[in-house]
Design a protein around this motif. Sequence first.
Motif, mmCIF file in Angstrom:
data_model
loop_
_atom_site.group_PDB
_atom_site.id
_atom_site.type_symbol
_atom_site.label_atom_id
_atom_site.label_comp_id
_atom_site.label_asym_id
_atom_site.label_seq_id
_atom_site.Cartn_x
_atom_site.Cartn_y
_atom_site.Cartn_z
ATOM 1 N N SER A 211 0.850 -1.183 0.000
ATOM 2 C CA SER A 211 0.000 0.000 0.000
ATOM 3 C C SER A 211 0.890 1.239 0.000
ATOM 4 N N TYR A 212 0.351 2.376 -0.418
ATOM 5 C CA TYR A 212 1.068 3.636 -0.242
ATOM 6 C C TYR A 212 0.820 4.059 1.211
ATOM 7 N N SER A 213 1.561 3.411 2.098
ATOM 8 C CA SER A 213 1.494 3.665 3.535
ATOM 9 C C SER A 213 2.929 3.901 3.976
ATOM 10 N N GLN B 241 -5.192 17.683 12.706
ATOM 11 C CA GLN B 241 -4.768 17.344 11.335
ATOM 12 C C GLN B 241 -5.685 16.304 10.704
ATOM 13 N N VAL B 242 -6.127 16.610 9.475
ATOM 14 C CA VAL B 242 -6.929 15.644 8.708
ATOM 15 C C VAL B 242 -6.052 15.029 7.632
ATOM 16 N N GLY B 243 -6.170 13.721 7.424
ATOM 17 C CA GLY B 243 -5.471 13.082 6.309
ATOM 18 C C GLY B 243 -4.819 11.784 6.672
ATOM 19 N N LYS B 244 -3.995 11.337 5.748
ATOM 20 C CA LYS B 244 -3.300 10.062 5.844
ATOM 21 C C LYS B 244 -2.610 9.866 7.184
ATOM 22 N N SER C 208 -4.958 22.138 -1.306
ATOM 23 C CA SER C 208 -4.901 21.757 -2.726
ATOM 24 C C SER C 208 -5.651 20.469 -3.030
ATOM 25 N N GLY C 209 -5.744 19.587 -2.031
ATOM 26 C CA GLY C 209 -6.399 18.303 -2.288
ATOM 27 C C GLY C 209 -5.419 17.235 -2.730
ATOM 28 N N ALA C 210 -4.228 17.234 -2.135
ATOM 29 C CA ALA C 210 -3.238 16.185 -2.395
ATOM 30 C C ALA C 210 -3.833 14.844 -1.954
ATOM 31 N N PRO C 211 -3.409 13.753 -2.609
ATOM 32 C CA PRO C 211 -3.976 12.444 -2.273
ATOM 33 C C PRO C 211 -3.920 12.126 -0.781
ATOM 34 N N GLU C 212 -2.873 12.558 -0.103
ATOM 35 C CA GLU C 212 -2.732 12.249 1.333
ATOM 36 C C GLU C 212 -3.770 13.003 2.153
ATOM 37 N N HIS C 213 -4.232 14.143 1.649
ATOM 38 C CA HIS C 213 -5.300 14.858 2.352
ATOM 39 C C HIS C 213 -6.649 14.209 2.043
ATOM 40 N N LEU C 214 -6.863 13.906 0.761
ATOM 41 C CA LEU C 214 -8.135 13.308 0.343
ATOM 42 C C LEU C 214 -8.418 12.019 1.104
ATOM 43 N N ALA D 200 -15.115 23.530 -1.502
ATOM 44 C CA ALA D 200 -13.696 23.896 -1.529
ATOM 45 C C ALA D 200 -13.492 25.305 -2.053
ATOM 46 N N ILE D 201 -12.666 26.057 -1.333
ATOM 47 C CA ILE D 201 -12.273 27.407 -1.748
ATOM 48 C C ILE D 201 -10.796 27.321 -2.116
ATOM 49 N N ASN D 202 -10.484 27.545 -3.389
ATOM 50 C CA ASN D 202 -9.085 27.467 -3.808
ATOM 51 C C ASN D 202 -8.890 28.323 -5.045
ATOM 52 N N SER D 203 -7.929 29.238 -4.996
ATOM 53 C CA SER D 203 -7.770 30.192 -6.096
ATOM 54 C C SER D 203 -7.204 29.549 -7.370
ATOM 55 N N ASP D 204 -6.705 28.327 -7.289
ATOM 56 C CA ASP D 204 -6.173 27.632 -8.463
ATOM 57 C C ASP D 204 -7.249 26.706 -9.042
ATOM 58 N N CYS E 254 -12.575 31.779 -5.659
ATOM 59 C CA CYS E 254 -12.533 33.064 -4.951
ATOM 60 C C CYS E 254 -11.364 33.079 -3.955
ATOM 61 N N ASP E 255 -10.740 34.215 -3.762
ATOM 62 C CA ASP E 255 -9.652 34.335 -2.789
ATOM 63 C C ASP E 255 -10.190 34.076 -1.374
ATOM 64 N N MET E 256 -9.516 33.184 -0.666
ATOM 65 C CA MET E 256 -10.033 32.804 0.657
ATOM 66 C C MET E 256 -10.037 33.963 1.647
ATOM 67 N N PHE E 257 -9.101 34.907 1.465
ATOM 68 C CA PHE E 257 -9.016 36.001 2.438
ATOM 69 C C PHE E 257 -10.134 37.025 2.243
ATOM 70 N N GLN E 258 -10.777 36.975 1.070
ATOM 71 C CA GLN E 258 -11.982 37.800 0.896
ATOM 72 C C GLN E 258 -13.218 37.004 1.268
HETATM 73 C C1 LIG Z 1 3.418 10.008 4.016
HETATM 74 C C2 LIG Z 1 2.696 11.319 3.898
HETATM 75 C C3 LIG Z 1 1.626 11.576 4.728
HETATM 76 C C4 LIG Z 1 0.925 12.769 4.609
HETATM 77 N N1 LIG Z 1 -0.155 12.974 5.422
HETATM 78 C C5 LIG Z 1 -0.908 14.079 5.252
HETATM 79 C C6 LIG Z 1 -2.079 14.306 6.060
HETATM 80 O O1 LIG Z 1 -2.421 13.515 6.943
HETATM 81 N N2 LIG Z 1 -2.798 15.422 5.813
HETATM 82 C C7 LIG Z 1 -2.467 16.335 4.860
HETATM 83 O O2 LIG Z 1 -3.187 17.328 4.691
HETATM 84 N N3 LIG Z 1 -1.356 16.157 4.128
HETATM 85 C C8 LIG Z 1 -0.566 15.060 4.298
HETATM 86 N N4 LIG Z 1 0.571 14.922 3.553
HETATM 87 C C9 LIG Z 1 1.042 16.069 2.735
HETATM 88 C C10 LIG Z 1 0.394 16.171 1.383
HETATM 89 O O3 LIG Z 1 1.171 15.456 0.461
HETATM 90 C C11 LIG Z 1 0.363 17.647 0.916
HETATM 91 O O4 LIG Z 1 1.670 18.152 0.928
HETATM 92 C C12 LIG Z 1 -0.534 18.534 1.771
HETATM 93 O O5 LIG Z 1 -1.810 17.950 1.941
HETATM 94 C C13 LIG Z 1 -0.669 19.885 1.128
HETATM 95 O O6 LIG Z 1 -1.316 20.754 2.016
HETATM 96 P P1 LIG Z 1 -2.105 22.035 1.503
HETATM 97 O O7 LIG Z 1 -3.131 21.604 0.538
HETATM 98 O O8 LIG Z 1 -2.530 22.799 2.688
HETATM 99 O O9 LIG Z 1 -0.961 22.891 0.799
HETATM 100 P P2 LIG Z 1 -0.686 23.158 -0.732
HETATM 101 O O10 LIG Z 1 -0.653 21.902 -1.490
HETATM 102 O O11 LIG Z 1 0.475 24.067 -0.785
HETATM 103 O O12 LIG Z 1 -1.988 23.918 -1.217
HETATM 104 C C14 LIG Z 1 -2.319 25.226 -0.909
HETATM 105 C C15 LIG Z 1 -3.494 25.592 -1.804
HETATM 106 O O13 LIG Z 1 -3.969 26.880 -1.480
HETATM 107 C C16 LIG Z 1 -4.386 27.548 -2.646
HETATM 108 N N5 LIG Z 1 -4.355 28.994 -2.388
HETATM 109 C C17 LIG Z 1 -3.269 29.805 -2.308
HETATM 110 N N6 LIG Z 1 -3.646 31.053 -2.011
HETATM 111 C C18 LIG Z 1 -4.994 31.041 -1.912
HETATM 112 C C19 LIG Z 1 -5.961 32.034 -1.626
HETATM 113 N N7 LIG Z 1 -5.618 33.303 -1.357
HETATM 114 N N8 LIG Z 1 -7.248 31.668 -1.627
HETATM 115 C C20 LIG Z 1 -7.626 30.399 -1.887
HETATM 116 N N9 LIG Z 1 -6.752 29.431 -2.152
HETATM 117 C C21 LIG Z 1 -5.441 29.730 -2.154
HETATM 118 C C22 LIG Z 1 -3.407 27.095 -3.684
HETATM 119 O O14 LIG Z 1 -3.968 27.187 -4.980
HETATM 120 C C23 LIG Z 1 -3.129 25.647 -3.276
HETATM 121 O O15 LIG Z 1 -3.932 24.731 -4.008
HETATM 122 C C24 LIG Z 1 1.314 13.742 3.661
HETATM 123 C C25 LIG Z 1 2.406 13.489 2.851
HETATM 124 C C26 LIG Z 1 3.097 12.297 2.960
HETATM 125 C C27 LIG Z 1 4.265 12.067 2.061
#
Ligand SMILES: Cc1cc2nc3c(=O)[nH]c(=O)nc-3n(C[C@H](O)[C@H](O)[C@H](O)COP(=O)(O)OP(=O)(O)OC[C@H]3O[C@@H](n4cnc5c(N)ncnc54)[C@H](O)[C@@H]3O)c2cc1C
Lengths: 256, 319
Positions: B92-94, B246-249, B265-271, B282-286, B301-305
């Motif tokens: 697994s990716y664990s 903390q939410v996630g993996k 951002s919705g990285a797989p480890e967060h999802l 979800a609020i995300n400017s990207d 929309c910008d989260m800070f607004q």
């Molecule tokens: C083994 C392992 C375990 C992990 N476990 C976890 C876990 O349990 N939980 C977890 O969350 N992560 C975990 N991670 C980390 C994960 O891979 C990501 O790095 C992490 O989830 C990214 O966090 P983020 O989305 O807050 O940051 P980023 O990926 O940097 O995303 C920030 C987002 O904010 C947006 N943004 C920027 N400015 C604004 C604005 N003004 N308004 C609106 N949106 C804006 C950007 O577009 C971007 O999409 C793990 C990684 C590994 C390798």
Amino acid sequence: MHIAVILRLNPVLTDELELTEGGKDIDREWIGFELNPMDDQALEQSVLLKEAHGAKVTAIAAEAEGGERLLRTALARGVDDVLLISNKKDDDAPPPSSRARTPLLVEAIKQVKPDLVITGILSTDDLYGELAPQLAACLNWPQASAVSDVRLDGMVLTVRQEYAGGMAALIEMDLPAVIGLQTAASPPRYVAGSKLRDLLNTKVPEMEASAEFAEDLSEATTLNLPDTSGGAEMIEGDAKSVAARIHEILMERGLV
Amino acid sequence: MRALIFVEHSNGVVSENAFEMLLLAKSIGAECHGLICTGDAGAAQALGTQLTGFDAVSAVADPTVGHYNPEAVLIALKAAVETQAPDVVMTSYSTAGVDLAAGLAVRSERPMLGYVTDLELNSGGLSATSQVYGGKLTAKTDLPLPAVTTVMPGARKAGSLSGAAPAVTMLKPDLSGARTRVREIITPDNSSGVNLGNADMIFCVGRALGGTEKLPLAEALAAALKAELAGSRPVIDAGWLPKIRQVGKSGTKVKPKLYLMAGVSGAPEHLEGMESSELIIAINSDEQAPIFRKAHYGTACDMFQLIPALTERLNSGNS
Ligand SMILES: Cc1cc2nc3c(=O)[nH]c(=O)nc-3n(C[C@H](O)[C@H](O)[C@H](O)COP(=O)(O)OP(=O)(O)OC[C@H]3O[C@@H](n4cnc5c(N)ncnc54)[C@H](O)[C@@H]3O)c2cc1C
Ligand SMILES: Nc1ncnc2c1ncn2[C@@H]1O[C@H](COP(=O)(O)O)[C@@H](O)[C@H]1O
């Protein structure tokens, strides 16, 4: 005690990603590159160990571009020495993966002769295997990834390894060893721009590795932008109108 | 086609990911072997009886691997690979999968592919789909066999197959060379009373929050919603919120009625920790952020607004 920390550049993932023709790589022309956030943690942890134990820290990179600046940042953050492995890939090829780079890094590690190698647990552009376990396998050293705390006691290393659901274990390893760091004991420190500017002309030592890049699956891989249909219903408009729409959705569902 | 699946377990229960990998391996017609590493033969038998649907199960029962030991388990896995000669090894990716897969690949001179979400048969071997660049891109790879893979949690919906569990065959690799020892098991500290796992409403902030200066904005919205405040891993790592939030993996898995998120951002480890929430906004400017493929509603929309605007709206609408 000598620690080697391996640093890599990663594309800034908040930038819009586009693919090159044929999908063999991302288009690197316009996007930014930054120190891999997990290598940033590894760098911080190395410097923390230096401060606690008087260890010497050498930062190593194998980037074709931007490696010198990366290593100067490491100097500003407190490492003692840096080493850039010259990376002579041909211009059009995608940057080599960690699998491809491993033999060159192993050669550099054998030259630097550290007791401990620290790098980030992973790099988001790397499909062919995380670096720390590969290095350990090549060196025949013990290894642990997903590490969030590192303690040294003579030639014995104790790390905190994290698992799912907030579980963890304290794992002891005999040095030399490799760790894939997730999180340093404290957040990466801030360095003043002036400190970086002072280091602008510092010469970064380079080594020519005699090892060749290892084979990976990059020739057999094509990248794709995922299908976004079926994804979120997007709410457009200014903050006020988006807020009103979200409020409405929450009320419809009885959540507020 | 033979698959060797590394079976993880916790507190005597086989992890779901073993069955997810089983279904994935079955979908390519593989004969599925499971490998269990545990402290004693009794535990190995008890875990083995849970592995219905597997075609064969072997176990290493040794106090050295009574709790997961990265170096000793790698020795055991390599020994199993040598005796069983699987075409594809799946972990697994664990944490264990990250430790083991790449190390095994180097030691057994096999190619290795990470973050696999799907496998299909093709003429030369397998065609694999993986997730890269924090979930922003997918990769398709022609994977020559024999190979090693790490499989994303959720690649298949876990479900056990019918039938009897196969008998457990014991393996006795020499683990005496391991220079790694497990000293202490740490369970999460729940003393603060925060329990995201039970929360109905969660507001989660990501790295984009930028620092504790902006935390009051987030706290005000959480209060207006009567939601628990949570963070992605970088928020916790930076010390802006405590680990229990903390939410996630590597944090808490949650399933609230509402999961509102900003700057994540919705990285797989967060999802992995939140994708089964009932309503995800979800609020995300990207606009390319991977979270928009999972969320029900999204806004660029910008989260800070938006955060103060939504707080104000909720406070005036609720009063
Ligand atoms: C083994 C392992 C375990 C992990 N476990 C976890 C876990 O349990 N939980 C977890 O969350 N992560 C975990 N991670 C980390 C994960 O891979 C990501 O790095 C992490 O989830 C990214 O966090 P983020 O989305 O807050 O940051 P980023 O990926 O940097 O995303 C920030 C987002 O904010 C947006 N943004 C920027 N400015 C604004 C604005 N003004 N308004 C609106 N949106 C804006 C950007 O577009 C971007 O999409 C793990 C990684 C590994 C390798
Ligand atoms: N012997 C073992 N082999 C492999 N994984 C294990 C073993 N024991 C525990 N684990 C994994 O290690 C983590 C913590 O386990 P535990 O402390 O038993 O809850 C979980 O992810 C388990 O799946």
